[in-house]
Enzyme design. Structure first.
Site, short mmCIF file in Angstrom:
data_model
loop_
_atom_site.label_atom_id
_atom_site.label_comp_id
_atom_site.label_asym_id
_atom_site.label_seq_id
_atom_site.Cartn_x
_atom_site.Cartn_y
_atom_site.Cartn_z
N PRO B 113 0.82 -1.10 0.01
CG PRO B 113 0.03 -0.91 2.39
CD PRO B 113 0.84 -1.73 1.35
CB CYS B 247 -5.65 0.61 8.18
SG CYS B 247 -4.67 -0.90 8.83
CD GLU B 338 -10.00 3.45 6.61
OE1 GLU B 338 -10.72 3.11 5.72
OE2 GLU B 338 -9.30 2.74 7.40
#
Lengths: 115, 478
Positions: B113, B247, B338
């Protein structure tokens, strides 16, 4: 049919590694031994070039009965030989189960004749 | 690149990976551990350089926090996996007659990522090499250069320690088509998919076994028995860590009415700026990507000051976090989703049940399976809270970013791939680590069931005999 046998003695860090080359009915039979790491494979491939040029065999066989370990370099050598001699005429024989498994994982048995 | 070209490249690389897998399968535990140690040391020694480069290339986060991520991915992961038995016979039970053997899976595709490019690369490389699985690194398109550097460092170290050629391969340019060509390749054993839901879904749909992750929408509940200054301190540390790009970082704070004022005061002392109603609206306008309905890349990993300016909000110079009091959860409240940035939703509840219900709503609003956080000194409440969360990790009295990752603030396995289970449409809720990358074989020796031996099996064929009778007969003590 006459049979010539050559004993190729290769010194690798003071250790005597045996590889045996013999020609029978135009088939170059190469028997290797021990751990075929990168350096060892280099010596072998040089020797094979010599043998091929000398005898111009129609087929080549790698006998791996006494081989305990193979490296990426040796896999490459098998591929090169397979391509040079023309696929039909190259085979690898007498593999122990450990070594056979290595060729299976590498997917070699799909192309090269492996006994 | 055409479809033909991308599949040709995948074929070529997978052939190399297969060969690496074959050679790797011959190595013993000691040889494997030497390789892992060498890669760990090389990665660790370059931790600062890689962190700085990651920050520069992606424009996200803070370099010092990226150094800490690299430390977790190397030092902490290494310590956790170094003594694991991952080669050959790993257990032998003479009494039960079961021998377990660890086999590698085969080539692994590691998707990286943009938020943690170097740490995820280091982490996945270490766990793959530890289990004798060649790895193919697929970097995020905004982090290809630093992933290239990281992979190079790992590969050189691995080779020098005797690892097979092509045990690590990595793409330096990437496209959806190229990633897809690898994912569907028949010779790929596993995909480690760390990224957004689109990526994870594509991986699971490819036909190749996949370990994926999910999105988080972590609620942090400061329960009435919590040590408030401590709780706020920890949350601030967590939320500002790498500008909120982990995250597992907290997305919203839920508090009880009685402590709300004190909590807000504690946040203010630590650079928390509480937005007014109008300011919340301004922030709402920029946090979401209107087309895709998820957080806007323009705010991800940016500082509170940057975001405030972008939203047209004036804040004190020392602002670290933007707190947005909200009275609802859902699509009409963009900040309740989020957002990987130093923004916290702020909710006030009357009492425990209402607070937990808010947490459930937050958790279920895009964060199922990931993480939930609570500050409390009441054991029963902590358990009640955990029971109703759909989260693989419930971290207690610690910063969630660091906590969920494991190793620093608790004894969870250090990992940069946090499974979210069914909630996130993943296969596990574990912190994924080396043990997930093995195929365990079991040799089973003959140990016949003694009770079955003494039992008259003909009784089974008598239809009229029911469970009670059979069990009694089967378990008779002779």
């Amino acid at each position: 049919m006459e049979q010539w046998a050559w004993l190729g003695m290769l010194y690798n860090k003071g250790l005597l590694i045996m590889s045996e080359f013999s020609l029978k009915e135009d088939v170059l039979h190469c028997a290797f031994e021990g751990a075929l790491d990168m350096e060892e494979t280099k010596h072998l491939s040089e020797e094979i070039v010599v043998q091929m040029e000398k005898h111009k065999p129609s087929s080549v066989v790698f006998d791996l009965q006494k081989v305990s370990y193979i490296s990426s370099a040796f896999l490459r050598l098998c591929l090169q030989t397979y391509q040079e001699i023309d696929s039909e005429n190259f085979s690898i024989v007498n593999l122990s189960p450990h070594v056979k498994k290595v060729f299976k994982i590498a997917g070699f048995d799909k192309e090269i004749k492996i006994q | 690149m055409s479809n033909e070209e991308t599949s040709h490249k995948a074929d070529e690389w997978m052939t190399k990976a297969k060969r690496a897998a074959a050679i790797f399968s011959q190595l013993d535990q000691k040889q494997v551990d030497n390789i892992v140690k060498a890669v760990y040391e090389a990665g660790f020694d370059h931790r600062v350089e890689l962190a700085k480069q990651a920050h520069e290339e992606t424009g996200l986060g803070k370099w010092k926090d990226k150094v800490i991520k690299n430390v977790i991915a190397t030092q902490f992961v290494y310590e956790d996996i170094k003594d694991l038995k991952t080669v050959g016979i790993i257990s032998e039970d003479r009494r039960d007659g079961i021998v377990e053997i660890a086999q590698p899976m085969g080539p692994i595709l590691a998707v990286i990522p943009v938020t943690n490019p170097t740490s995820t690369t280091l982490f996945k490389t270490l766990i793959s090499l530890k289990t004798r699985n060649p790895i193919i690194i697929c970097p995020h398109m905004r982090a290809t250069k630093v992933c290239d550097k990281t992979a190079q460092i790992c590969y050189e170290a691995a080779l020098s320690a005797g690892a097979p050629e092509d045990c690590i391969q990595w793409l330096t340019t990437t496209s959806h088509e190229q990633t897809h060509a690898f994912m569907i390749h028949p010779d790929l054993a596993l995909i480690l998919a760390t990224g957004g839901s689109g990526l994870v879904k594509a991986a699971y749909s490819s036909g190749t076994p996949t370990i994926g992750v999910g999105a988080g929408n972590v609620p942090v509940y400061i329960e009435s028995s919590a040590d408030i200054p401590f709780a706020v301190e920890q949350i601030c540390m967590s939320k500002t860590f790498d500008n909120g790009t982990v995250c597992a970082s907290e997305q919203a704070v839920v508090v009880e009415q009685a402590q709300a004022e004190q909590i807000l005061a504690e946040f203010s002392k630590r650079g928390g700026y509480v937005l007014s109603h109008e300011e919340v609206e301004k922030l709402n306008n920029i946090v979401m990507d209107p087309e895709r309905g998820i957080m806007s890349p323009a705010v991800v990993g940016q500082s509170a000051l940057f975001i405030a300016e972008k939203a047209g909000i004036t804040v004190p110079e020392d602002t670290q976090i933007l707190l947005a009091p909200l009275d609802g959860i859902g699509d009409e409240y963009p900040i309740s989703s989020e957002i990987l940035a130093p923004i916290l939703g702020f909710y006030v509840a009357e009492h425990f049940d209402e607070a937990v219900n808010l947490c459930i709503d937050l958790n279920f609003h895009g964060g199922m399976g990931h993480t939930a956080s609570i500050f409390s000194n009441d054991e029963a409440k902590i358990k009640d809270f955990a029971m109703v969360m759909n989260a693989g990790r419930i971290v207690v009295n610690m910063p969630s970013s660091h906590g969920a990752v494991g190793g620093i603030f608790n004894t969870l396995h250090p990992s940069l791939t946090l499974g979210c289970g069914a909630g996130g449409k993943n296969i596990t809720t574990d912190n994924v680590t080396a043990k997930h990358l093995l195929n365990i074989q079991r040799i089973a020796r003959r140990r016949p069931s003694r009770r079955l031996e003494k039992f008259n099996m003909n009784l089974y064929f008598n239809e009229s005999l029911k469970v009670d009778f059979i069990e009694k007969e089967f378990n008779r003590n002779y």
